[in-house]
Design an enzyme around this catalytic site. Structure first.
Site, PDB file in Angstrom:
ATOM      1  N   ASN A  64      35.318  11.568   3.360  1.00 55.21           N
ATOM      2  CA  ASN A  64      36.769  11.554   3.537  1.00 55.21           C
ATOM      3  C   ASN A  64      37.297  10.328   4.264  1.00 55.21           C
ATOM      4  O   ASN A  64      38.346   9.795   3.907  1.00 55.21           O
ATOM      5  CB  ASN A  64      37.233  12.837   4.241  1.00 55.21           C
ATOM      6  CG  ASN A  64      36.519  13.084   5.541  1.00 55.21           C
ATOM      7  OD1 ASN A  64      35.309  12.899   5.652  1.00 55.21           O
ATOM      8  ND2 ASN A  64      37.256  13.515   6.535  1.00 55.21           N
ATOM      9  N   GLU A  73      29.759  16.661  14.479  1.00 51.31           N
ATOM     10  CA  GLU A  73      31.229  16.611  14.425  1.00 51.31           C
ATOM     11  C   GLU A  73      31.609  17.306  13.134  1.00 51.31           C
ATOM     12  O   GLU A  73      31.370  16.800  12.045  1.00 51.31           O
ATOM     13  CB  GLU A  73      31.719  15.167  14.469  1.00 51.31           C
ATOM     14  CG  GLU A  73      33.161  15.036  14.917  1.00 51.31           C
ATOM     15  CD  GLU A  73      34.145  15.327  13.804  1.00 51.31           C
ATOM     16  OE1 GLU A  73      34.737  16.425  13.809  1.00 51.31           O
ATOM     17  OE2 GLU A  73      34.308  14.466  12.940  1.00 51.31           O
ATOM     18  N   CYS A 130      39.182  15.977   9.087  1.00 52.77           N
ATOM     19  CA  CYS A 130      38.798  17.107   9.933  1.00 52.77           C
ATOM     20  C   CYS A 130      39.886  17.458  10.939  1.00 52.77           C
ATOM     21  O   CYS A 130      40.030  18.621  11.332  1.00 52.77           O
ATOM     22  CB  CYS A 130      37.489  16.803  10.648  1.00 52.77           C
ATOM     23  SG  CYS A 130      37.527  15.319  11.680  1.00 52.77           S
TER      24      CYS A 130
END
Length: 478
Positions: free
Chosen positions: A147, A245, A279
């Site tokens: 992403n 993460e 995220c």
């Protein structure tokens, strides 16, 4: 001269077969890359292990010079790299420029790590010198997603290298070039010694091999919470550190004193930037009931005004989702939410991979697009009566990555934030922010805390060694 040459960007074929890198906006083939298998990972980890010690023994200023040169190269080759980010990952040009800026800054900040004080002198009861020293862990395995492919690779690669480690990077095959091979080319041109960095695009087999490899004591993983749990479990079995993460479902809390004229563009950016495939995306809009109706109306109008299309050929606000698997997930969550009573105030439609920015009103705890991480351009909006309810709603999530609070009273916003578990807080801003100098990470299902940026890099990519020195051999009553 181009930085990326398909004829030379992988020095040898890998054992995992070939993969066609496609442009999400058109479906066109952009490149063919080799994918890594388990044997390739083992070979790369062994080679990086062999090269790492000589790299770590270099003077700190020599390592820093390579990192500074790499930062300069991201700027010097910005036009070429921007095109890859736009076409391969579906980024709009502005988002690609942000990635390039952060990549350069990550290198410059990492260069400064090379000369940081390496330890401290300790008090001791014995007649000796006692001190600690930070030493490289050896080889760091980095697993990065699609992403924000450049940022989410470089933020581990650069500091790990600067601190004297070797690195094996496994980028997502969907963004193998801009998230992987581009870094290999930059560092090669910057003068990084051979075998210190290996880039191996690959799938689950390569990732599992990297986590298990005995020459890789530390793994830095960015990705979904489900995959992160598997990485953490495997790393635990092998007694190695895993910096995770993971996903998020971040809340933007809009208190009753907020200025809607200023808030709406901020709120839209939080949910719709890069098609919501971040995220930190604002996944839950919590709005005071006195502002709720107007907020929904104005956010829906903003969503309807945004252009969606091919970011390489047209001037648009949103590009395509990464692939049809992601489209199916977004579409199913929105459709299920509407069927369960949520009001579709804007969007909810798509053409190929171009999903319209979507606003859902009337959501509750059971609304799928509110309760789950969507990873698409979807803004669920829910009302609250007072600050206590806002804090309870914001905290009622398995995730804890980022939090935004909008209020004219910043002190009140800070007080509210104290009641909400989260790794990151932004007062009077949305949830998507990143800087190379700032520690980054989430709590609970969003990961294992701040593991990237600033001093967190020292904790992530070095070990602390205790050393004592005596003038004479110690005597004992044996």
């Amino acid at each position: 001269m181009p930085l990326l040459d398909p004829a030379t960007w992988q020095p040898r074929p890998l054992s995992g077969g070939e993969h066609t890198v496609t442009e999400p906006a058109t479906g066109d083939a952009l490149a063919t890359v080799s994918l890594a298998g388990a044997d390739d990972v083992a070979d790369a980890a062994l080679a990086a292990h062999g090269a790492q010690r000589a790299w770590a023994r270099l003077p700190h200023f020599a390592r820093a010079a390579v990192l500074r040169k790499a930062g300069d190269l991201f700027a010097a080759h910005a036009d070429e790299l921007r095109t890859w980010l736009v076409r391969e990952s579906g980024s709009i040009p502005g988002k690609a420029d942000f990635e390039l800026h952060v990549a350069a800054q990550e290198c410059y900040e990492a260069a400064a790590l090379a000369s940081r004080p390496a330890g401290q002198v300790l008090p001791t009861e014995a007649p000796r010198l006692s001190y600690t020293r930070r030493v490289p862990v050896g080889v760091v395995g980095v697993i990065a997603p699609f992403n924000a492919p450049l940022i989410l690779s470089i933020r581990s690669v650069a500091p790990a290298l600067a601190l004297g480690n070797g690195v094996v990077l496994k980028p997502d095959p969907r963004t193998a070039v801009c998230g992987g091979l581009a870094l290999a080319a930059v560092f090669a041109e910057a003068g990084l010694p051979e075998d210190v960095l290996h880039v191996l695009p690959g799938g689950a087999e390569a990732g599992q091999a990297l986590v298990a490899d005995p020459h890789v004591p530390v793994v830095s993983f960015t990705g979904s919470t489900g995959a992160g749990r598997a990485v953490g479990e495997a790393a635990g079995r092998h007694l190695k550190r895993a910096h995770l993460e993971l996903g998020g479902n971040s809340a933007l809390v809009v208190l009753e004193d907020a200025d809607l004229d200023a808030v709406i563009s901020t709120a839209a950016w939080g949910s719709f930037f890069h098609q919501g495939q971040i995220c930190m995306t604002t996944g839950r809009h919590l709005v005071h009931r006195s502002l709720y109706e107007e907020y929904v109306e104005r956010l829906a109008a903003k969503a309807d005004s945004l252009a969606v299309g091919d970011p390489h050929r047209d001037q648009v606000h949103l590009g395509p989702l990464i692939d049809y698997g992601q489209l199916d997930k977004v579409r199913s969550l929105v459709d299920a939410s509407a069927s369960q009573g949520a009001k579709l105030a804007a969007g909810g439609t798509h053409e190929r991979l171009f999903y319209r920015p979507t606003v859902l009103a009337g959501v509750d705890d059971d609304t799928p697009a509110y309760a789950e991480e969507v990873f698409g351009p979807v803004a669920p909006v829910r009302s609250f009566a007072d600050a206590e309810e806002a804090a309870a709603l914001a905290a009622a999530s398995p995730y804890g990555l980022s939090l935004g609070i909008v209020t004219r009273d910043a002190a009140r916003g800070l007080d509210l934030a104290e009641r909400i578990p989260t790794g990151i807080v932004h007062i009077n801003d949305q949830t998507v922010n990143d800087e190379a100098v700032a520690p980054f990470g989430g709590v609970a299902a969003s990961g294992t805390g701040a593991r990237f940026g600033g001093d967190a890099n020292l904790e992530a990519f070095t070990d602390v060694r205790w050393t004592t020195v005596r003038a004479d051999v110690a005597g004992y009553p044996f």
